[in-house]
Design a protein around this motif. Structure first.
Motif, short mmCIF file in Angstrom:
data_model
loop_
_atom_site.label_atom_id
_atom_site.label_comp_id
_atom_site.label_asym_id
_atom_site.label_seq_id
_atom_site.Cartn_x
_atom_site.Cartn_y
_atom_site.Cartn_z
N ILE A 1 0.45 -1.14 0.13
CA ILE A 1 -0.03 -0.19 -0.03
C ILE A 1 0.87 1.04 -0.32
CG2 ILE A 1 -1.57 1.31 1.22
CD1 ILE A 1 -2.13 -1.41 2.60
N ILE A 2 0.54 2.34 -0.64
CA ILE A 2 0.87 3.67 -0.28
C ILE A 2 0.11 4.34 0.02
CG2 ILE A 2 2.23 5.05 -2.06
CD1 ILE A 2 3.41 2.91 -3.65
N TRP A 3 -0.30 5.21 0.66
CA TRP A 3 -0.99 6.15 1.11
C TRP A 3 -0.60 7.19 0.09
CZ3 TRP A 3 -4.67 3.30 3.37
CH2 TRP A 3 -4.62 1.81 3.00
N ILE A 4 -2.05 7.94 0.26
CA ILE A 4 -2.24 8.81 -0.20
C ILE A 4 -2.69 10.07 0.80
CG2 ILE A 4 -2.49 10.49 -2.41
CD1 ILE A 4 -0.58 8.81 -3.01
N ASP A 5 -2.68 11.47 1.06
CA ASP A 5 -3.11 11.66 1.82
C ASP A 5 -4.05 13.34 0.39
OD1 ASP A 5 -3.88 14.23 3.66
OD2 ASP A 5 -1.67 14.88 4.18
N LEU A 6 -5.33 12.88 1.00
CA LEU A 6 -6.34 13.42 -0.13
C LEU A 6 -6.63 15.42 0.25
CD1 LEU A 6 -9.04 11.06 -0.24
CD2 LEU A 6 -7.66 10.94 -1.71
N CYS A 7 -6.11 15.02 1.51
CA CYS A 7 -6.24 16.91 1.61
C CYS A 7 -4.62 17.47 1.27
CB CYS A 7 -6.55 16.93 3.02
SG CYS A 7 -7.82 16.07 4.07
N LYS B 1 -2.47 16.46 -2.02
CA LYS B 1 -2.45 15.56 -2.73
C LYS B 1 -0.93 15.14 -3.52
CE LYS B 1 -7.36 14.10 -3.85
NZ LYS B 1 -8.00 13.95 -5.39
N PRO B 2 0.18 14.76 -3.60
CA PRO B 2 1.40 14.72 -3.38
C PRO B 2 1.29 15.23 -5.14
CG PRO B 2 1.15 12.61 -2.67
CD PRO B 2 0.24 13.09 -2.50
N ASP B 3 2.37 15.85 -5.16
CA ASP B 3 2.44 15.87 -6.90
C ASP B 3 3.01 14.59 -7.99
OD1 ASP B 3 1.16 18.74 -6.56
OD2 ASP B 3 3.65 19.32 -6.65
N ALA C 1 -4.94 11.51 -10.15
CA ALA C 1 -4.67 11.57 -8.52
C ALA C 1 -6.62 11.13 -7.83
CB ALA C 1 -5.15 13.20 -8.17
N LYS C 2 -6.88 9.97 -8.51
CA LYS C 2 -7.97 9.68 -7.51
C LYS C 2 -7.60 7.91 -6.98
CE LYS C 2 -12.07 10.70 -10.15
NZ LYS C 2 -13.01 9.98 -10.68
N VAL C 3 -7.74 7.95 -5.92
CA VAL C 3 -7.93 6.59 -5.34
C VAL C 3 -9.18 5.33 -5.38
CG1 VAL C 3 -6.15 7.14 -3.69
CG2 VAL C 3 -8.58 7.46 -2.95
N PRO C 4 -8.75 4.21 -5.49
CA PRO C 4 -7.31 3.49 -5.15
C PRO C 4 -7.31 3.69 -7.00
CG PRO C 4 -9.37 2.02 -6.02
CD PRO C 4 -9.90 3.13 -5.32
N TYR C 5 -5.53 3.14 -7.31
CA TYR C 5 -4.71 2.88 -8.48
C TYR C 5 -3.72 1.81 -8.03
CZ TYR C 5 -2.39 3.94 -12.73
OH TYR C 5 -1.76 4.05 -13.88
N LEU C 6 -4.42 0.43 -9.09
CA LEU C 6 -3.23 -0.62 -8.81
C LEU C 6 -2.48 -0.43 -9.83
CD1 LEU C 6 -5.00 -4.38 -8.77
CD2 LEU C 6 -3.64 -3.81 -10.72
N VAL C 7 -1.32 -1.16 -9.42
CA VAL C 7 -0.05 -1.55 -10.10
C VAL C 7 0.31 -3.44 -10.50
CG1 VAL C 7 2.77 -0.83 -11.24
CG2 VAL C 7 0.92 0.64 -10.11
N TYR C 8 0.40 -3.59 -10.89
CA TYR C 8 0.65 -4.95 -11.42
C TYR C 8 1.70 -5.77 -12.00
CZ TYR C 8 -0.34 -10.07 -12.22
OH TYR C 8 -0.49 -11.42 -11.29
N GLY C 9 2.92 -6.24 -10.85
CA GLY C 9 3.79 -6.50 -11.72
C GLY C 9 4.85 -5.66 -11.31
#
Length: 243
Positions: A34-40, A42-44, A54-62
């Motif tokens: 998990i890589i947490w994103i602060d919605l208040c 959001k990192p550039d 910049a929405k969540v969730p986002y999946l990367v496979y592999g």
């Protein structure tokens, strides 16, 4: 975990949509990062290097283990939108039985989470953020309830149809308790109705059965979600007042 099988999820605890993915991964007993994103805040790098919306969730496979700020290889399978991710997991890991093997039951599962997406989620947005009447939410939930069998999960055995619903349902309680300024008066009555009225007895039993599963409680903690959502609402509405 081999690089070919590594699953990385970008997520935020206060959003119900990553929780859909978490519970499916737990049910399938798949390891994930998990890589947490602060919605208040959001990192550039998330918008620029990972997911432009910049929405969540986002999946990367592999690929190798990812860290905040890194760009996943464009050659890797990558997906946004929680329901798309859930279907990807069900198709990629058929032995996990995240969807029924029966074509008919698979179709019923899709009808169920289609109703969640197209009827329940818009109703919650209408009530929580547009001062819509509580009856809007009641009607949407009655429709969801009507799709449930007399006992058990949405299509018999547990499936991603169930993962699609209960995180958003619990989020509704969080919002009703936090009372954002866009919520119409009378949220206490709505809470009372959802919690105690015979009108929603089957729905309550269904959610309770979902919440007895270890997959449901591994990542979802109501108090944590509520605290982070309160911070997010304060951020959103304090910013709106300054404009």
């Amino acid at each position: 975990m081999s690089e070919s099988e590594r699953i990385t999820i970008y997520a935020a605890e206060e959003s119900p949509f990553p929780h859909r993915v978490f519970v499916a991964l737990e049910e399938a007993e798949l390891p994930y990062d998990i890589i947490w994103i602060d919605l208040c805040d959001k990192p550039d790098w998330y918008t620029e290097n990972v997911y432009p919306t910049a929405k969540v969730p986002y999946l990367v496979y592999g690929g190798p283990k990812l860290h905040p700020g890194q760009s996943p290889s464009p050659d890797l399978p990558q997906l946004g939108e929680s329901m798309v991710i859930l279907e990807f997991l069900a198709d990629t890991f058929p032995k996990a039985q995240l969807l029924p093997s029966s074509p008919f039951l698979r179709a019923k599962a899709r009808l169920f989470y289609k109703a969640v997406e197209e009827i329940f989620v818009p109703a919650l947005i209408e009530v929580a953020y547009k001062k819509g009447p509580g009856e809007t939410l009641y009607k949407a939930l009655e429709h969801i309830q009507s799709l449930l069998p007399p006992t058990g999960f949405a299509v018999g055995d547990w499936s991603i149809a169930d993962a699609a619903f209960w995180p958003v349902y619990l989020q509704a309680f969080v919002l009703l308790e936090l009372k954002p300024p866009t919520l119409a008066p009378g949220s206490e009555e709505v809470l009372e109705t959802l919690q105690n009225s015979p009108r929603f007895a089957r729905l309550r039993t269904y959610v309770e059965e979902n919440m007895t599963r270890p997959s449901a409680t591994k990542r979802w903690n109501t108090e944590t979600v509520k605290a982070k959502m309160a911070r997010r609402l304060e951020f959103v509405f304090s910013g709106a007042q300054k404009k």
